[in-house]
Design a protein around this motif. Structure first.
Motif, PDB file in Angstrom:
ATOM      1  N   ALA A  39       0.838  -1.207   0.000  1.00 22.59           N
ATOM      2  CA  ALA A  39       0.000   0.000   0.000  1.00 22.59           C
ATOM      3  C   ALA A  39       0.874   1.259   0.000  1.00 22.59           C
ATOM      4  O   ALA A  39       0.613   2.202  -0.751  1.00 22.59           O
ATOM      5  N   HIS A  40       1.921   1.272   0.822  1.00 16.47           N
ATOM      6  CA  HIS A  40       2.831   2.417   0.832  1.00 16.47           C
ATOM      7  C   HIS A  40       3.528   2.565  -0.512  1.00 16.47           C
ATOM      8  O   HIS A  40       3.725   3.678  -1.002  1.00 16.47           O
ATOM      9  N   LEU A  41       3.910   1.451  -1.098  1.00 15.03           N
ATOM     10  CA  LEU A  41       4.589   1.486  -2.387  1.00 15.03           C
ATOM     11  C   LEU A  41       3.684   2.072  -3.463  1.00 15.03           C
ATOM     12  O   LEU A  41       4.105   2.929  -4.248  1.00 15.03           O
ATOM     13  N   VAL A  42       2.442   1.653  -3.497  1.00 16.90           N
ATOM     14  CA  VAL A  42       1.499   2.165  -4.503  1.00 16.90           C
ATOM     15  C   VAL A  42       1.214   3.649  -4.282  1.00 16.90           C
ATOM     16  O   VAL A  42       1.228   4.445  -5.234  1.00 16.90           O
ATOM     17  N   LEU A  43       0.972   4.043  -3.037  1.00 18.48           N
ATOM     18  CA  LEU A  43       0.678   5.456  -2.771  1.00 18.48           C
ATOM     19  C   LEU A  43       1.885   6.347  -3.051  1.00 18.48           C
ATOM     20  O   LEU A  43       1.734   7.466  -3.557  1.00 18.48           O
ATOM     21  N   GLY A  44       3.079   5.870  -2.746  1.00 22.24           N
ATOM     22  CA  GLY A  44       4.286   6.634  -3.066  1.00 22.24           C
ATOM     23  C   GLY A  44       4.489   6.755  -4.566  1.00 22.24           C
ATOM     24  O   GLY A  44       4.882   7.811  -5.071  1.00 22.24           O
ATOM     25  N   ALA A  45       4.204   5.688  -5.302  1.00 24.95           N
ATOM     26  CA  ALA A  45       4.333   5.736  -6.756  1.00 24.95           C
ATOM     27  C   ALA A  45       3.314   6.691  -7.364  1.00 24.95           C
ATOM     28  O   ALA A  45       3.623   7.417  -8.320  1.00 24.95           O
ATOM     29  N   ILE A  46       2.112   6.727  -6.817  1.00 24.71           N
ATOM     30  CA  ILE A  46       1.103   7.671  -7.303  1.00 24.71           C
ATOM     31  C   ILE A  46       1.575   9.104  -7.087  1.00 24.71           C
ATOM     32  O   ILE A  46       1.444   9.957  -7.973  1.00 24.71           O
ATOM     33  N   ASP A  47       2.136   9.392  -5.923  1.00 23.64           N
ATOM     34  CA  ASP A  47       2.663  10.735  -5.654  1.00 23.64           C
ATOM     35  C   ASP A  47       3.808  11.082  -6.604  1.00 23.64           C
ATOM     36  O   ASP A  47       3.910  12.214  -7.066  1.00 23.64           O
ATOM     37  N   LEU A  48       4.681  10.127  -6.859  1.00 25.64           N
ATOM     38  CA  LEU A  48       5.796  10.388  -7.765  1.00 25.64           C
ATOM     39  C   LEU A  48       5.316  10.712  -9.174  1.00 25.64           C
ATOM     40  O   LEU A  48       5.841  11.621  -9.820  1.00 25.64           O
ATOM     41  N   VAL A  49       4.328   9.994  -9.650  1.00 27.79           N
ATOM     42  CA  VAL A  49       3.817  10.221 -11.001  1.00 27.79           C
ATOM     43  C   VAL A  49       3.009  11.512 -11.063  1.00 27.79           C
ATOM     44  O   VAL A  49       3.093  12.276 -12.025  1.00 27.79           O
ATOM     45  N   GLU A  50       2.243  11.794 -10.007  1.00 29.61           N
ATOM     46  CA  GLU A  50       1.373  12.961  -9.986  1.00 29.61           C
ATOM     47  C   GLU A  50       2.168  14.266  -9.928  1.00 29.61           C
ATOM     48  O   GLU A  50       1.799  15.255 -10.542  1.00 29.61           O
TER      49      GLU A  50
END
Length: 52
Positions: A39-50
């Motif tokens: 979950a942390h990995l997915v949310l961090g990746a979303i922030d990086l892309v956004e």
């Protein structure tokens, strides 16, 4: 430092530790740790892309 990098790295570390614990007798706890890490990995990746 880019926004989302810390949660992505933290998620990677927690996911790796959860995956390492899957072969132990605490499979339920290891699955929970793995889930929180992913979950942390997915949310961090979303922030990086956004915030590119």
């Amino acid at each position: 430092m880019r926004e989302g990098l810390i949660p992505a790295v933290l998620g990677t570390v927690v996911s790796a530790s959860g995956a390492a614990l899957l072969s132990s007798k605490y499979k339920l706890a290891a699955t929970g740790i793995l889930g929180f890490g992913l979950a942390h990995l997915v949310l961090g990746a979303i922030d990086l892309v956004e915030h590119r």
